[in-house]
Design an enzyme around this catalytic site. Sequence first.
Site, mmCIF file in Angstrom:
data_model
loop_
_atom_site.group_PDB
_atom_site.id
_atom_site.type_symbol
_atom_site.label_atom_id
_atom_site.label_comp_id
_atom_site.label_asym_id
_atom_site.label_seq_id
_atom_site.Cartn_x
_atom_site.Cartn_y
_atom_site.Cartn_z
ATOM 1 N N GLU A 156 0.887 -1.162 0.000
ATOM 2 C CA GLU A 156 0.000 0.000 0.000
ATOM 3 C C GLU A 156 0.928 1.215 0.000
ATOM 4 O O GLU A 156 1.753 1.336 0.908
ATOM 5 C CB GLU A 156 -0.851 -0.043 1.277
ATOM 6 N N ARG A 188 5.114 -12.531 10.064
ATOM 7 C CA ARG A 188 5.815 -11.269 9.793
ATOM 8 C C ARG A 188 7.224 -11.325 10.357
ATOM 9 O O ARG A 188 7.480 -12.030 11.330
ATOM 10 C CB ARG A 188 5.118 -10.112 10.508
ATOM 11 N N LYS A 246 4.113 0.991 9.676
ATOM 12 C CA LYS A 246 4.203 2.237 8.904
ATOM 13 C C LYS A 246 3.659 3.415 9.691
ATOM 14 O O LYS A 246 4.119 4.543 9.516
ATOM 15 C CB LYS A 246 3.461 2.081 7.576
#
Length: 562
Positions: free
Chosen positions: A37, A262, A272
Amino acid sequence: MNAPESPSAPAHFIRTRIARDLEDGLHTQVVTRFPPEPNGFLHIGHAKSIVLNFAMPTEFGGYTNLRFDDTNPAREEQRFIDSIKEDVAWLGYDWKNECYAPDYFETLYEYALHLIDHGLAYVDEQDADTIRAQRGTLTDAGVNSPFRDRPVAENRDLFQRMRAGGFADGAMVLRARIDMAAPNINLRDPVLYRIRREHHHRTGNDWCIYPSYDFAHGQSDAIEHITHSLCTLEFEDHRPLYDWLIEHLPVPSRPVQIEFSRLNIDFTVMSKRRLTRLVEEGHVSGWDDPRLPTIAGLRRRGFTPEAIRAFCTEIGVTKSESVIPFSELERHLREDLNVRAPRRMAVLRPLKLVLTNFPDAETEWLEAPNHPQNPDLGLRRVPMTREIFIERDDFMEQAPKKFFRLKPGGEVRLRNAFIIRCDEVIKNGDGEVIELRCSMDPETRSGQPGADRKVKGTIHWVSAEHAERAQVRLYDRLFGVPHPGGDRAVDFIEHLNDQSLEILADARLEPGLGEARPGQFFQFERMGYFVPDPDGRPGAPVFNRAVTLRDTWARLEKQLRG
Ligand code: ATP
Ligand code: MG
């Protein structure tokens, strides 16, 4: 051409699964995507996903798409798209198609109508809070919306008017009609479309309804003929919905979603949202601050794509969450640069040293290997003069017994040169040592009879006359604790390490280093691996220390881990 996977790549469940699917004839090639994204820069966690997504098709045949997954109108920016492309390419990968999820908005809209026509979606006029309250819990089933059994024609009409801008933001949503009693809450009539009058950086004001992540992602995979949609574990609970949508829509292919854990690293942050705060509140100099775990930051710090790929490959792919020590990342860089980096001498904190028996105004050019184990890297010549600089730490006036560097009356070898003895220590009015006066033993030069004479210490040096001045930046962990903000009672910002950057304004470099450019790397003997920083200017070079020669952190981290 994509970077090859390192031969030491360990086996993992995703590779096994892909191999089996190919063997079973489900596919003739592997197609994956990396779907960022574009609302921030990529970080080392993304690198794990990138390496996996590119390695599988490289190994089995196939390709990888780069897909900008920006169905959310807020925050995405072109500069993030540009940085992501730069970073993926720098890591050594070549995507086949550059895709943008918003390019599928029209198709997704058609898919929504298809669900409506089959009685599988409805327009709900309840507000978000009511919908959330009706969703139920893990133990209690949800409650059906009073709009759930609206006739198809009415749903169609309302949804078309939603698109045409006929209703206010939040007035209604489109929901899938699945099962409000499903054990998996994601299947309890999830929202597929919301009304939002916001500008989208790619589609402008064309749309006032936006698909949810769940509705957009799997369908984008299918449109691109992705065979294996690899994502992180937080999407595991969404897989039944992913499959339900693929099952009930006229999509051109049937991708499968496979989840892996992750990457987490200690002493840093990777979300982020947190990285954005560090940048926007000015705690760091930008997204490419060398202390950040962003790809741009690591590149500027001096990390190589080879080291990052080796790290990502070696940590492997599993389903269990773990935290990898930052020192592991550094170890891979050290291993890479140890083999490849040419050696140079640089004095970070200079102390003047006068060789009293070296002829005044003369320069002797001494040969020095560029790499002790790799003769292919050749030799260089370094200038020796009567006045040189040594590292301030390499001299001690009241030295303990085990101090094998320079002390009054003591001997040390100057790297690539000869043995010297410290005869006199000159101090200023404050008692600070400002100069050492030493005599050299010319017989101990390379090629002379005393060349093999041993002394305990060898130190580096630079000619005072020939050295180039530089600013050198030394980095430490950005945070002072392994899990910043970990207990949630404390804002992670409170855990910043205020010693994470040390600037040495008056370092002296072996001549020639001033011309080095970002992308080059060197070992400054005894001091670590260094790279030129883009802040450097002709005549005013700036170097970053990428990593020290030895790992001072591994021990500490081990202690912290207990
Ligand atoms: P954040 O939560 O930090 O905002 P994100 O997952 O939303 O990150 P995306 O841009 O959506 O960021 O991520 C693109 C891809 O990278 C996704 O497939 C995601 O699963 C993967 N990814 C993100 N962070 C990690 C990580 N720490 N380890 C492995 N893969 C990751
Ligand atoms: Mg995301």
